[in-house]
Design a protein around this motif. Structure first.
Motif, short mmCIF file in Angstrom:
data_model
loop_
_atom_site.label_atom_id
_atom_site.label_comp_id
_atom_site.label_asym_id
_atom_site.label_seq_id
_atom_site.Cartn_x
_atom_site.Cartn_y
_atom_site.Cartn_z
N LYS A 55 -7.32 38.92 25.60
CA LYS A 55 -6.83 37.57 25.31
C LYS A 55 -7.76 36.52 25.91
O LYS A 55 -8.39 36.74 26.93
N LYS A 56 -7.82 35.38 25.28
CA LYS A 56 -8.68 34.29 25.74
C LYS A 56 -7.83 33.20 26.39
O LYS A 56 -6.71 32.93 25.97
N ILE A 57 -8.39 32.60 27.42
CA ILE A 57 -7.79 31.44 28.07
C ILE A 57 -8.89 30.39 28.20
O ILE A 57 -9.98 30.70 28.66
N TYR A 58 -8.60 29.17 27.76
CA TYR A 58 -9.57 28.09 27.87
C TYR A 58 -8.92 26.89 28.53
O TYR A 58 -7.74 26.62 28.33
N LEU A 59 -9.72 26.16 29.26
CA LEU A 59 -9.27 24.96 29.97
C LEU A 59 -10.13 23.79 29.55
O LEU A 59 -11.35 23.93 29.40
N SER A 60 -9.50 22.66 29.35
CA SER A 60 -10.23 21.43 29.07
C SER A 60 -9.71 20.36 30.02
O SER A 60 -8.50 20.23 30.22
N LEU A 61 -10.60 19.62 30.62
CA LEU A 61 -10.22 18.56 31.55
C LEU A 61 -10.63 17.22 30.97
O LEU A 61 -11.82 16.95 30.78
N VAL A 62 -9.65 16.39 30.64
CA VAL A 62 -9.89 15.04 30.14
C VAL A 62 -9.75 14.13 31.35
O VAL A 62 -8.66 13.92 31.87
N SER A 63 -10.88 13.60 31.83
CA SER A 63 -10.84 12.96 33.14
C SER A 63 -11.44 11.56 33.18
O SER A 63 -11.91 11.11 34.23
N HIS A 64 -11.44 10.86 32.07
CA HIS A 64 -12.05 9.53 32.05
C HIS A 64 -11.08 8.42 31.64
O HIS A 64 -11.50 7.43 31.06
N PHE A 65 -9.79 8.60 31.94
CA PHE A 65 -8.84 7.54 31.61
C PHE A 65 -9.07 6.35 32.53
O PHE A 65 -9.19 6.50 33.75
N ASP A 66 -9.10 5.18 31.94
CA ASP A 66 -9.19 3.97 32.75
C ASP A 66 -7.83 3.67 33.36
O ASP A 66 -6.80 4.18 32.92
N LEU A 72 -8.60 7.78 24.77
CA LEU A 72 -9.64 8.78 24.98
C LEU A 72 -11.01 8.12 24.91
O LEU A 72 -11.31 7.37 23.99
N LYS A 73 -11.85 8.44 25.88
CA LYS A 73 -13.23 7.93 25.91
C LYS A 73 -14.15 8.92 25.21
O LYS A 73 -13.80 10.09 25.04
N PRO A 74 -15.35 8.49 24.84
CA PRO A 74 -16.29 9.39 24.15
C PRO A 74 -16.56 10.69 24.90
O PRO A 74 -16.65 11.75 24.27
N GLU A 75 -16.66 10.64 26.22
CA GLU A 75 -16.90 11.86 27.01
C GLU A 75 -15.75 12.85 26.84
O GLU A 75 -15.97 14.07 26.80
N ASP A 76 -14.55 12.34 26.79
CA ASP A 76 -13.38 13.20 26.66
C ASP A 76 -13.21 13.71 25.23
O ASP A 76 -12.76 14.84 25.03
N ILE A 77 -13.59 12.91 24.27
CA ILE A 77 -13.57 13.37 22.88
C ILE A 77 -14.56 14.53 22.73
O ILE A 77 -14.24 15.54 22.10
N ALA A 78 -15.73 14.40 23.34
CA ALA A 78 -16.71 15.50 23.30
C ALA A 78 -16.15 16.74 23.98
O ALA A 78 -16.32 17.86 23.49
N GLU A 79 -15.46 16.56 25.11
CA GLU A 79 -14.83 17.68 25.82
C GLU A 79 -13.77 18.35 24.96
O GLU A 79 -13.71 19.58 24.86
N LYS A 153 -12.67 6.48 43.70
CA LYS A 153 -13.08 7.77 43.16
C LYS A 153 -11.89 8.73 43.04
O LYS A 153 -11.73 9.41 42.04
N ALA A 154 -11.05 8.76 44.07
CA ALA A 154 -9.86 9.61 44.02
C ALA A 154 -8.93 9.17 42.90
O ALA A 154 -8.40 10.00 42.15
N ASN A 155 -8.73 7.87 42.77
CA ASN A 155 -7.87 7.36 41.69
C ASN A 155 -8.40 7.78 40.33
O ASN A 155 -7.65 8.22 39.46
N ALA A 156 -9.71 7.66 40.14
CA ALA A 156 -10.31 8.02 38.86
C ALA A 156 -10.11 9.51 38.57
O ALA A 156 -9.82 9.89 37.44
N LEU A 157 -10.27 10.37 39.57
CA LEU A 157 -10.08 11.81 39.37
C LEU A 157 -8.63 12.16 39.06
O LEU A 157 -8.35 13.11 38.32
N ASN A 158 -7.70 11.41 39.61
CA ASN A 158 -6.28 11.69 39.41
C ASN A 158 -5.77 11.19 38.06
O ASN A 158 -4.73 11.65 37.60
N ARG A 159 -6.49 10.30 37.41
CA ARG A 159 -6.11 9.82 36.07
C ARG A 159 -6.71 10.79 35.05
O ARG A 159 -7.83 10.63 34.60
N ARG A 160 -5.94 11.82 34.68
CA ARG A 160 -6.50 12.90 33.89
C ARG A 160 -5.45 13.55 33.00
O ARG A 160 -4.26 13.33 33.15
N GLY A 161 -5.95 14.37 32.13
CA GLY A 161 -5.14 15.26 31.33
C GLY A 161 -5.77 16.64 31.39
O GLY A 161 -7.00 16.76 31.44
#
Length: 168
Positions: A55-66, A72-79, A153-161
């Motif tokens: 079985k496969k498991i994949y993770l995606s981190l969307v981490s550029h929410f303002d 969604l920002k371009p970096e997260d769309i690419a992710e 920096k911490a706030n930016a990292l915590n704003r994620r999906g």
């Protein structure tokens, strides 16, 4: 078996969100998503044998929410596009979890994290054959920070999906 997989997926999500108590690890495909902060990382390959070896498991981190945004920002769309390329020919379960930083009321942050999860689900649903997946949307507001600090920096990292796929 389906209940077991869902339990494993939720356990993975909770473990990932709560952090590992052991050394810091990250899987090869996700190594570039983290910096040297004291962020707890989880090695996906470690739990894969508990699911089933094939079985496969994949993770995606969307981490550029303002701040105060669910766009969604371009970096997260690419992710997410990279994530889609990995799961497009598979069937399985997708868990999407939204998060915020500590700023704002608990109620507001819960609603904002729900909007973040929803925008990710909408993006995925428009690009993958949804009949091949079951979706689970979770939203935690500020309750599960990656970094327990009050800096920009911490706030930016915590704003994620976080998106986790487990193959059926």
């Amino acid at each position: 078996m389906k209940v077991f997989l869902r339990t494993v997926c939720i356990t993975l999500l909770l473990t990932l969100l709560a952090g590992c108590a052991t050394d810091t690890y990250v899987s090869d495909e996700n190594i570039d998503k983290f910096d040297d902060l004291s962020v707890k990382k989880f090695l996906i390959a470690e739990i894969q044998p508990t699911v089933e070896p094939e079985k496969k498991i994949y993770l995606s981190l969307v981490s550029h929410f303002d701040f105060d945004q669910s766009i969604l920002k371009p970096e997260d769309i690419a992710e997410l596009d990279d994530f889609i390329a990995k799961v497009i020919n598979l069937k399985g379960h997708i868990v999407i979890a939204g998060h915020t930083d500590y700023q704002g009321s608990d109620d507001y942050n819960e609603k904002l994290s729900f909007r973040r999860s929803t925008v990710i689900q909408q993006y995925l649903s428009a690009r993958i054959p949804v009949e091949n997946y079951t979706f689970e949307v979770a939203y935690f507001g500020e309750n599960n920070p990656i970094v327990k600090a009050h800096s920009l920096k911490a706030n930016a990292l915590n704003r994620r999906g976080i998106v986790i796929f487990t193959q059926a």
